[in-house]
Design an enzyme around this catalytic site. Structure first.
Site, PDB file in Angstrom:
ATOM      1  N   GLU A   1       9.660 -12.399   7.638  1.00  0.00           N
ATOM      2  CA  GLU A   1      10.927 -12.593   6.926  1.00  0.00           C
ATOM      3  C   GLU A   1      12.126 -12.058   7.720  1.00  0.00           C
ATOM      4  O   GLU A   1      12.143 -10.885   8.107  1.00  0.00           O
ATOM      5  CB  GLU A   1      10.858 -11.910   5.553  1.00  0.00           C
ATOM      6  CG  GLU A   1      12.051 -12.253   4.696  1.00  0.00           C
ATOM      7  CD  GLU A   1      11.906 -11.801   3.240  1.00  0.00           C
ATOM      8  OE1 GLU A   1      10.778 -11.563   2.779  1.00  0.00           O
ATOM      9  OE2 GLU A   1      12.952 -11.698   2.585  1.00  0.00           O
TER      10      GLU A   1
ATOM     11  N   HIS B   1      21.315 -12.809   5.690  1.00  0.00           N
ATOM     12  CA  HIS B   1      20.200 -13.677   6.067  1.00  0.00           C
ATOM     13  C   HIS B   1      20.648 -14.839   6.943  1.00  0.00           C
ATOM     14  O   HIS B   1      19.849 -15.446   7.620  1.00  0.00           O
ATOM     15  CB  HIS B   1      19.595 -14.303   4.795  1.00  0.00           C
ATOM     16  CG  HIS B   1      18.469 -13.516   4.193  1.00  0.00           C
ATOM     17  ND1 HIS B   1      17.185 -13.654   4.612  1.00  0.00           N
ATOM     18  CD2 HIS B   1      18.439 -12.602   3.207  1.00  0.00           C
ATOM     19  CE1 HIS B   1      16.401 -12.852   3.895  1.00  0.00           C
ATOM     20  NE2 HIS B   1      17.145 -12.198   3.037  1.00  0.00           N
TER      21      HIS B   1
ATOM     22  N   ASP C   1      -4.739  -2.419   4.331  1.00  0.00           N
ATOM     23  CA  ASP C   1      -5.057  -3.470   3.366  1.00  0.00           C
ATOM     24  C   ASP C   1      -3.827  -3.740   2.485  1.00  0.00           C
ATOM     25  O   ASP C   1      -3.539  -2.987   1.552  1.00  0.00           O
ATOM     26  CB  ASP C   1      -6.247  -2.984   2.518  1.00  0.00           C
ATOM     27  CG  ASP C   1      -6.769  -4.026   1.565  1.00  0.00           C
ATOM     28  OD1 ASP C   1      -5.994  -4.894   1.135  1.00  0.00           O
ATOM     29  OD2 ASP C   1      -7.960  -3.959   1.210  1.00  0.00           O
TER      30      ASP C   1
ATOM     31  N   LYS D   1       9.740  -6.293  -5.093  1.00  0.00           N
ATOM     32  CA  LYS D   1       9.371  -7.146  -3.947  1.00  0.00           C
ATOM     33  C   LYS D   1      10.165  -6.697  -2.721  1.00  0.00           C
ATOM     34  O   LYS D   1       9.648  -6.663  -1.598  1.00  0.00           O
ATOM     35  CB  LYS D   1       9.637  -8.622  -4.282  1.00  0.00           C
ATOM     36  CG  LYS D   1       9.074  -9.600  -3.265  1.00  0.00           C
ATOM     37  CD  LYS D   1      10.023  -9.908  -2.118  1.00  0.00           C
ATOM     38  CE  LYS D   1       9.434 -10.919  -1.148  1.00  0.00           C
ATOM     39  NZ  LYS D   1      10.286 -11.129   0.025  1.00  0.00           N
TER      40      LYS D   1
HETATM   41  P1  NAD Z   1     -14.691   3.300   6.333  1.00  0.00           P
HETATM   42  O1  NAD Z   1     -15.874   3.403   5.443  1.00  0.00           O
HETATM   43  O2  NAD Z   1     -14.790   2.405   7.512  1.00  0.00           O
HETATM   44  O3  NAD Z   1     -14.262   4.747   6.852  1.00  0.00           O
HETATM   45  C1  NAD Z   1     -14.328   5.864   6.023  1.00  0.00           C
HETATM   46  C2  NAD Z   1     -15.410   6.796   6.530  1.00  0.00           C
HETATM   47  O4  NAD Z   1     -15.040   7.263   7.829  1.00  0.00           O
HETATM   48  C3  NAD Z   1     -15.554   8.022   5.671  1.00  0.00           C
HETATM   49  O5  NAD Z   1     -16.488   7.772   4.643  1.00  0.00           O
HETATM   50  C4  NAD Z   1     -16.010   9.104   6.657  1.00  0.00           C
HETATM   51  O6  NAD Z   1     -17.417   9.195   6.702  1.00  0.00           O
HETATM   52  C5  NAD Z   1     -15.547   8.587   8.013  1.00  0.00           C
HETATM   53  N1  NAD Z   1     -14.427   9.368   8.606  1.00  0.00           N
HETATM   54  C6  NAD Z   1     -14.301   9.706   9.924  1.00  0.00           C
HETATM   55  N2  NAD Z   1     -13.178  10.387  10.131  1.00  0.00           N
HETATM   56  C7  NAD Z   1     -12.551  10.499   8.957  1.00  0.00           C
HETATM   57  C8  NAD Z   1     -11.325  11.105   8.523  1.00  0.00           C
HETATM   58  N3  NAD Z   1     -10.511  11.753   9.383  1.00  0.00           N
HETATM   59  N4  NAD Z   1     -10.972  10.994   7.225  1.00  0.00           N
HETATM   60  C9  NAD Z   1     -11.760  10.347   6.345  1.00  0.00           C
HETATM   61  N5  NAD Z   1     -12.941   9.766   6.685  1.00  0.00           N
HETATM   62  C10 NAD Z   1     -13.338   9.846   7.980  1.00  0.00           C
HETATM   63  O7  NAD Z   1     -13.363   2.838   5.579  1.00  0.00           O
HETATM   64  P2  NAD Z   1     -12.784   3.121   4.128  1.00  0.00           P
HETATM   65  O8  NAD Z   1     -11.430   3.706   4.334  1.00  0.00           O
HETATM   66  O9  NAD Z   1     -13.711   3.826   3.227  1.00  0.00           O
HETATM   67  O10 NAD Z   1     -12.607   1.611   3.577  1.00  0.00           O
HETATM   68  C11 NAD Z   1     -11.491   0.849   3.958  1.00  0.00           C
HETATM   69  C12 NAD Z   1     -11.828  -0.636   3.999  1.00  0.00           C
HETATM   70  O11 NAD Z   1     -12.399  -1.049   2.755  1.00  0.00           O
HETATM   71  C13 NAD Z   1     -10.593  -1.464   4.182  1.00  0.00           C
HETATM   72  O12 NAD Z   1     -10.839  -2.376   5.233  1.00  0.00           O
HETATM   73  C14 NAD Z   1     -10.463  -2.215   2.853  1.00  0.00           C
HETATM   74  O13 NAD Z   1      -9.862  -3.470   3.054  1.00  0.00           O
HETATM   75  C15 NAD Z   1     -11.893  -2.323   2.414  1.00  0.00           C
HETATM   76  N6  NAD Z   1     -12.178  -2.555   0.983  1.00  0.00           N
HETATM   77  C16 NAD Z   1     -11.217  -2.557   0.009  1.00  0.00           C
HETATM   78  C17 NAD Z   1     -11.547  -2.758  -1.331  1.00  0.00           C
HETATM   79  C18 NAD Z   1     -10.445  -2.694  -2.368  1.00  0.00           C
HETATM   80  O14 NAD Z   1      -9.326  -2.334  -2.071  1.00  0.00           O
HETATM   81  N7  NAD Z   1     -10.726  -3.038  -3.657  1.00  0.00           N
HETATM   82  C19 NAD Z   1     -12.878  -2.949  -1.679  1.00  0.00           C
HETATM   83  C20 NAD Z   1     -13.853  -2.923  -0.670  1.00  0.00           C
HETATM   84  C21 NAD Z   1     -13.502  -2.717   0.665  1.00  0.00           C
END
Ligand code: NAD
Length: 424
Positions: free
Chosen positions: A83, A375, A277, A261
């Site tokens: 945008e 714009h 996300d 928005k």
């Molecule tokens: P992930 O599981 O890849 O990473 C998180 C893991 O990384 C933790 O469980 C931990 O073990 C490890 N880790 C390492 N260093 C860390 C730190 N400094 N802090 C925290 N954890 C650390 O990712 P996530 O963040 O659990 O999930 C994110 C993904 O899930 C996104 O891609 C999202 O789009 C997707 N997702 C979203 C939904 C939703 O929003 N409803 C549902 C399902 C999946």
């Protein structure tokens, strides 16, 4: 890092010169930041790992907002958006905020909620108390799923049990609160919820069904505020106009949707640039805007004792630095490096400041000249290109269209034909 994000004339530079400014500002090497310039390099194989049935990638512009000062730290903020005017507006509002020390931000701990749904419970109120009595056992079980998170200082923090009832439906829901540190946290809390579900169902004497995080991340709130100088805004009338425009959004959901928005124009652009996300953030923000049962503004505006404008915002921002596309997309990694944030909380605080800046800039334009003038010239460039103008013709045609005040495709085609015929 001590470099200033106030770079006079940044907007007048060409993209290569702007890139050199990023290198100077960040102290990073050009190679480390290169994916911001060439985001598609190597992406075909990466895309195939990221999603299913990949056939390619789609590029959208990545700009950098200047002038951001948040809690005394300077940031050049990467923003991915299709945008026009968004990056310019954010930079401009941040410049005005700088006059009074920039943005000030704060946050709760990065706590996400996972839900475990339990059906067919005969005694839901009794079950609720049985589950609360098992709090320690359930928190320990949840933590056992993610020793790394616990080692990093995160982990399960609390449980809550709710009874959901409507005319034809009843279920018990256990909420697990988890400090996810630098993760967005979806996968982390989903894993815990799945592990807890059989035990929760057994204690409640019911049948577990859904086990997934809630995007209503209202335990993970981020706040930002700034004072915008009345003189820099254009005077007392402009301050009053912005406050009245905000009150309209606070009172009317039709206006609030557009107001919010505008906030998300800034927030989603940072979220996308950093590989986070966007849908999770949008869902959380709009749900928060409706938290009292009526959709309203996510931000607030007041006039302070000195007559300046005070803007503030509070919303959930489930942003991560580990996991998801943040770790797999080279441009997202470079964007995070440019921001030089040390934690997901810090990233969320900068992002909230961008949302507030974006919102203030839009309100100021609306309350004064109207949104179209700002714009106009970028919009005119798009229209001129769509009308078939060559690079050499675009400049002249844009000038004619803007002077004319009718930036439309039919008018652009007409003017282009006349320019080519030597009539203009
Ligand atoms: P992930 O599981 O890849 O990473 C998180 C893991 O990384 C933790 O469980 C931990 O073990 C490890 N880790 C390492 N260093 C860390 C730190 N400094 N802090 C925290 N954890 C650390 O990712 P996530 O963040 O659990 O999930 C994110 C993904 O899930 C996104 O891609 C999202 O789009 C997707 N997702 C979203 C939904 C939703 O929003 N409803 C549902 C399902 C999946």
């Amino acid at each position: 890092m001590n470099a200033s994000s106030r770079i006079p004339g940044f907007y007048k530079l060409d993209p290569e010169a702007r890139f050199q400014k990023l290198v100077e500002f960040s102290g990073l090497s050009a190679d480390e930041l290169r994916p911001l310039q060439q985001p598609d390099a190597g992406m075909s194989s990466i895309a195939n790992r990221m999603i299913e049935n990949a056939v390619g990638t789609i590029s959208i512009p990545l700009g950098v907002a200047a002038n951001f000062l948040v809690d005394g730290i300077d940031y050049l903020v990467p923003m991915a958006t299709e945008e026009p005017s968004v990056v310019a507006a954010a930079s401009n509002a941040a410049l005005i905020a700088r006059e009074n020390g920039g943005f000030h931000a704060s946050s709760t701990a990065p706590v996400m909620i996972a839900q475990v749904q339990v059906m067919d419970v005969a005694d839901p109120r009794g079950a609720r108390l049985r589950l609360l009595e098992a709090r320690e056992e359930l928190l320990t079980l949840a933590d056992a799923q993610d020793p790394l998170l616990v080692k990093l200082g995160g982990g399960a923090r609390d449980i809550e049990v709710r009874l959901i009832e409507s005319t034809d439906f009843r279920c018990l829901v256990l909420h697990l609160h988890v400090d996810v540190r630098d993760a967005m946290g979806a996968n982390a809390v989903n894993t815990m919820a799945e592990a807890l579900a059989p035990r929760v169902a057994a204690i409640a004497r019911g049948r577990s069904l859904l086990r997934i995080l809630s995007n209503k991340a209202d335990q993970r709130l981020v706040r930002a505020r700034a004072v915008f100088d009345a003189g820099k805004l254009g005077g007392t009338e402009v301050v009053d106009g912005i406050v009245e425009a905000y009150r309209f959004a606070a009172a009317d959901p039709y206006r609030a949707a557009t107001h919010n928005k505008g906030i998300m124009n800034g927030i989603s652009a940072v979220v996308l640039a950093t590989g986070n996300d966007t849908r999770a953030i949008e869902a959380g923000a709009h749900c928060h805007a409706c938290r009292d049962g009526r959709y309203t503004s996510l931000s607030h505006y007041e006039k302070d004792a000195d007559g300046n404008l005070v803007g503030s915002i509070e919303l959930p921002l489930a942003l991560g630095l580990v996991g998801g596309a943040t770790r797999t997309h080279p441009a997202a990694q470079a964007a995070v490096k440019l921001l030089a944030v040390r934690s997901a909380v810090q990233l969320a605080e900068v992002t909230a400041a961008v949302g507030l800046a974006q919102n203030m800039a839009a309100l100021r334009a609306l309350a004064t000249e109207g949104i179209q003038r700002g714009h106009m010239s970028l919009h005119a460039r798009n229209v001129a290109a769509n009308a078939g103008a060559t690079e050499a013709e675009i400049g002249v045609l844009v000038g004619r269209l803007v002077a004319d005040g009718h930036v439309r495709l039919d008018r652009a085609q007409e003017l282009l034909a006349r320019i080519r015929a030597g009539e203009e």
